[in-house]
Design a protein around this motif. Structure first.
Motif, short mmCIF file in Angstrom:
data_model
loop_
_atom_site.label_atom_id
_atom_site.label_comp_id
_atom_site.label_asym_id
_atom_site.label_seq_id
_atom_site.Cartn_x
_atom_site.Cartn_y
_atom_site.Cartn_z
N PRO A 1 1.84 -0.83 -2.21
CA PRO A 1 1.51 -0.72 -0.78
C PRO A 1 2.21 0.48 -0.15
O PRO A 1 3.20 0.99 -0.66
CB PRO A 1 2.04 -2.04 -0.19
N ILE B 1 3.49 -5.49 2.43
CA ILE B 1 2.35 -6.40 2.26
C ILE B 1 1.49 -5.91 1.10
O ILE B 1 1.05 -4.77 1.08
CB ILE B 1 1.53 -6.51 3.55
N VAL C 1 -1.96 -6.90 -1.14
CA VAL C 1 -3.18 -7.71 -1.22
C VAL C 1 -3.72 -7.63 -2.63
O VAL C 1 -3.97 -6.53 -3.15
CB VAL C 1 -4.23 -7.24 -0.20
N HIS C 2 -3.91 -8.81 -3.28
CA HIS C 2 -4.40 -8.86 -4.65
C HIS C 2 -5.39 -10.01 -4.78
O HIS C 2 -5.05 -11.17 -4.50
CB HIS C 2 -3.22 -9.05 -5.62
N ARG D 1 -5.79 -12.42 -1.91
CA ARG D 1 -4.60 -13.11 -1.42
C ARG D 1 -3.55 -12.09 -0.99
O ARG D 1 -3.49 -10.98 -1.52
CB ARG D 1 -4.03 -14.03 -2.50
N THR D 2 -2.74 -12.46 -0.02
CA THR D 2 -1.73 -11.58 0.55
C THR D 2 -0.34 -12.04 0.13
O THR D 2 -0.01 -13.23 0.23
CB THR D 2 -1.84 -11.56 2.09
N TYR D 3 0.47 -11.09 -0.32
CA TYR D 3 1.84 -11.37 -0.73
C TYR D 3 2.78 -10.47 0.07
O TYR D 3 2.47 -9.29 0.30
CB TYR D 3 2.01 -11.12 -2.24
N ARG D 4 3.91 -11.01 0.47
CA ARG D 4 4.87 -10.28 1.29
C ARG D 4 6.22 -10.23 0.60
O ARG D 4 6.66 -11.23 0.03
CB ARG D 4 5.03 -10.93 2.67
#
Length: 652
Positions: free
Chosen positions: A75, A132, A134-135, A138-141
């Protein structure tokens, strides 16, 4: 039947020994167990700063560890108070097996580590929010991190200032940045010493963000720019970790800067300094506000010397310049000529045409070259259809012209068509440019290009249609019966026009070899480039052997009480630690070593040995009279054993 079974069993036993049967059974059991093992990867994103506390002007790095995704797209990281540059990354893949109560479980860890280089623009506590990712919808932080940036403490020994030659500029003007580094002169017995007030082998280290370039501003090539500062007999400075590659290891490259004597008024009174100066010129290519990051200087300097110039006391100093804001104003709109197309500087215009003899309506290629000194990036294609003398005689094709840019010229190629006969030249073409030195617009014109435009050719009716015979025939489209352009007629139209090559094993092998060899060469080149992209890891891999070689070399030249011996041991240890910690070893202090090794969770007892030996080296280098000779015996053996223990610790 039983006899047959017995015979078959005896045959099996004769072929397979009991030990081999047991091995086969264990392997089959292991494979079946592994097939039932669960290895689902959990996706996590974790951010970590290499340093959480830095000085203004110093840079640090942030690592983003992405677990459970192969080759993700890292990101973007944006912060209003930090200049951030993506610094590449590296994939990782680890597998392990565990057996509990006969069940074998496979654990696989894979992912990617992305790196970002951070250069803060201001002091204070800077909160970096979660990144952030996005894969697959789905979003991962990641976790947020905090970077604390502090200004160096006030002192009157080391000062650094950066200033422009003007408060503001118009687009195209040359911006000159001047760096003044002032170091207070050394005194001995009340007399001022006329010598560089720093250690020749450990000079101040400068971090200059604009030393190579400043954004997309135009500037001198780095190799050309640094030539006057290299190879001088006087002591130099380390700048931005530029290194000289040697046979066994690299070393920092010293840059010698011009020196002059200055006097400054400080809270302690008027003090004498040596001021070292560096100047670099830039040419902005777009208007707007540009922030110049601060310059950071770190140095271990002698603050007290004896009558022979030997250091009796040393201190570490850190200083940084203030950040600058430079305003670049756009070219004034008042008084702009109609032929102005963005040329800023001083230019001439050249025009050529081809062909020079043509007929009405034939295409004419006109090449317009803008040549000179200035911003070629801002020069747009001139609108020839708006220049009346040219537009009256020629039709300018609507397609945009072809553009070619060289080091000192920009060329535009147009297609024109003459409207009438009797045209004798391409009339002069006008170009306006803005001169930033005089702050005025100037107009230049090209020389006319001689031409001859004849009338367009016409065809008589008898050249198109032959009506002399009983039937009308097409003259221009007559049939060709001979040569490679001959038309196919009759039964030849039905013959399949293709060919077939028989493909055997030998032919297939010969056809497959070149692509296979090319693919292998590409794979080898890709792997070689991957290794070259991570020089830090190459340095870390070679750090141990290099340090041991350096210590053994010192042992062959060992002299009790020789200050060079202690300096060599210190350089070997700090170089080894710096290569493993991916930082510059010469800048490491004992406190830095403790902080970095504690972060690596080094064994406390081993950490104490490291700090004790470094303290001993510092004392021996800077105050040799304060230690007894008996305390210094065995120094090389202790250092060599310490490097070997660090190599075996698995923490570096």
């Amino acid at each position: 039947m039983s006899a047959n079974r017995h015979t078959a069993g005896g045959t099996c036993a004769a072929v397979l020994s009991p030990q081999l049967c047991a091995i086969i059974v264990c392997c089959l059991y292991f494979l079946c167990a592994v097939q039932h093992a669960s290895g689902a990867a959990t996706i996590t994103v974790q951010a970590r700063l290499a340093d959480t506390d830095i000085y203004l002007g110093e840079s640090t790095s942030l690592e983003l560890r992405i677990n459970g995704i192969r080759n993700p797209e890292p990101p973007d990281l944006i912060h209003p108070d930090i200049d951030i540059t993506k610094a590449g990354g590296q994939s990782f893949n680890n597998s392990s097996y565990t057996m509990i109560n006969g069940q074998i479980r496979q654990t696989e860890e894979f992912g990617y580590v992305a790196r970002y280089l951070l250069l803060p623009r201001r002091a204070g506590t800077l909160e970096i929010p979660p990144l952030i990712l996005v894969h697959e919808g789905r979003t991962y932080r990641s976790n947020p991190v905090t970077l604390r940036v502090q200004r160096p403490p006030e002192q009157d020994v080391l000062r650094v200032e950066v200033s422009p030659n003007k408060p503001s500029y118009v687009l195209g003007e040359t911006v000159t940045l001047t760096l003044d580094l002032s170091i207070r002169k050394l005194t001995a017995n009340g007399a001022v010493l006329d010598t560089d007030p720093f250690f020749r082998e450990q000079p101040p280290h400068l971090q200059i963000p604009w030393f190579e370039n400043l954004g997309d501003w135009k500037t001198t090539d780095l190799r050309t720019f640094v030539q006057p500062f290299l190879g001088q007999p006087r002591a130099g400075f380390y700048i931005n970790d530029y290194r000289r590659e040697g046979m066994f290891r690299s070393s920092l490259l010293p840059f010698t800067l011009p020196r002059r004597e200055t006097t400054r008024t400080t809270p302690s009174g008027k003090l004498a300094y040596f001021t070292y100066q560096l100047q670099k010129q830039f040419r902005p290519i777009r208007a707007g506000v540009q922030t110049i990051p601060p310059v950071l200087v770190q140095a271990t300097l002698p603050t007290q010397v004896d009558g022979h110039g030997r250091a009796l006391r040393t201190e570490k100093f850190v200083s940084s310049s203030a950040s600058l804001t430079i305003n670049i104003r756009p070219v004034p709109s008042a008084g702009q000529p109609a032929s102005f197309s963005g040329a800023i500087g001083r230019f001439q215009v050249e025009v050529d045409a081809n062909p020079k003899i043509l007929r009405v309506g034939d295409p004419l290629s006109v090449t317009l070259t803008v040549r000179g000194e200035g911003l070629l990036e801002t020069v747009h294609p001139p609108a020839l259809e708006q220049q009346d003398p040219l537009a009256q005689d020629f039709k300018v094709q609507a397609d945009p012209p072809a553009v070619k840019t060289d080091s000192d010229a920009r060329t535009f190629t147009y297609t024109l068509r003459p409207r009438r006969t009797g045209i004798r030249e391409v009339p002069p073409i006008e170009i306006a440019y803005f001169d930033p030195d005089t702050q005025r617009f100037q107009v230049v014109r090209s020389a006319p290009v001689p031409l001859r435009v004849d009338a367009a050719s016409t065809l008589a009716l008898t050249e198109v249609v032959d009506a002399s015979g009983a039937s009308v025939k097409n003259v221009l489209g007559q049939e060709l019966t001979e040569g490679i352009l001959a038309n196919y007629t009759g039964a030849d139209l039905l013959v399949p026009q293709h060919f077939h090559i028989p493909l055997g094993r030998r032919t297939a092998l010969l056809l497959a070899l070149p692509p296979a060899a090319y693919g292998a060469a590409l794979l080898w080149r890709w792997r070689r480039r991957r290794r070259q992209q991570h020089p830090d890891y190459q340095r870390a891999r070679k750090a141990g052997p290099c340090a041991l070689t350096a210590l053994r070399t010192l042992k062959t030249h060992q002299t009790q009480g020789d200050a060079a011996l202690y300096d060599g041991v210190h350089q070997a240890l700090t170089g080894y630690l710096g290569d493993n910690l991916h930082i510059e070893g010469r800048r490491l202090t004992v406190d830095d070593v403790i902080r970095h090794l504690q972060a690596r969770q080094l064994d406390p007892a081993l950490l104490e040995q490291v700090t004790t030996l470094l303290h001993l080296c510092d004392s021996a280098r800077y105050a040799p009279g304060s230690l007894a000779v008996a305390q210094l015996t065995g120094l090389l053996e202790d250092a060599e054993a310490l490097v070997q223990r660090l190599e075996g610790s698995g923490r570096l």
